[in-house]
Design a protein around this motif. Structure first.
Motif: not given
Length: 258
Positions: A49-62
């Motif tokens: 589900t959407e509410d699974d406890g994951r954190w909201d990280y910003p878009a990542l780029a190397l």
């Protein structure tokens, strides 16, 4: 119409296995920039589900590579060196995090790194680092609103062989390695399924088993070429330290080192 040359076999393996990352090639100064998509739900077991406890990280780029410098796992880089600034390869803090004033994403000394371990083992860890070819350590830490503390350390050595030597000297993999601060025992995290998301890297993931007292500790190591990453999460309270954001953080940090 003649077809272009086939991509190297290593690239084919990476495309098949990187279900959570996509490479986006584009000019960025003299180097090449790479974009990383957010982690897919299927990359962590039990997410539905959407509410699974994951954190909201910003878009990542190397970050872009310096001119004429190869990526760590290319044929022209036998020592598998990360030529990008190590500090730019640290995972950024997610939304809602309070940044640790001691771990803002810059360089730290060996004393800060060894402080993550039980006091009795710190001297031995420091000796191994001094006797090896450690170049520097970058670190970032934060605390989430639920009280979960996260610390990430990137240790860069002179070559992939030297990073492997540190892992072997500290018995990481065959065991959880040195005793972590606040955890008298660590066990293999058998729920971890992120170890084959990034080609040419290896991960070793552990968690403190019950009964873990007032705080549960989770720790994961990633060996990526010349760099060893340590991700540590802990939270006070009987509910323990959530598994989902720990696995999420480890997968994303692994991708940044790939």
């Amino acid at each position: 119409v003649p077809q272009g040359p086939r991509p190297p076999r290593r690239v084919l393996r990476a495309v098949a296995r990187w279900t959570a990352a996509v490479l986006v090639f584009g000019a960025a100064g003299a180097g090449t920039a790479y974009g990383i998509t957010s982690m897919e739900r299927t990359d962590v077991p039990g997410l539905a589900t959407e509410d699974d406890g994951r954190w909201d990280y910003p878009a990542l780029a190397l970050p872009a590579l310096p001119a004429d410098k190869p990526r760590p796992y290319s044929d022209g880089n036998p020592s598998e060196i990360h030529y990008a600034d190590l500090r730019d390869l640290l995972l950024p803090a997610p939304a809602g995090a309070t940044v640790d004033k001691k771990l803002k994403g810059g360089w730290v000394g060996t004393g800060q790194f060894t402080s993550e371990f039980a006091e009795g083992g710190r001297t031995g860890i420091g000796d191994t680092l001094r006797e090896g070819t450690l170049r520097h350590i970058a670190a970032r830490g934060w605390t989430m609103p639920d009280g979960t503390s996260n610390r990430i350390y990137l240790l860069q050595f002179s070559s992939a062989d030297d990073a492997d030597a540190y892992r072997d000297d500290r018995f990481i993999g065959a065991s959880a390695g040195d005793e972590m601060r606040g955890a008298s025992e660590m066990e293999l995290d058998e729920s971890w399924r992120g170890g084959q998301k990034v080609d040419s890297t290896a991960s070793y993931v552990f968690s403190e088993p019950k009964p873990y007292g007032s705080t549960q500790v989770r720790a994961g190591y990633v060996i990526a070429g010349d760099t060893l990453a340590l991700v540590v999460q802990s939270r006070k309270g009987g509910a323990g330290t959530p598994r989902v954001p720990f696995h999420q953080t480890l997968i994303l940090q692994n991708q940044l080192l790939g």
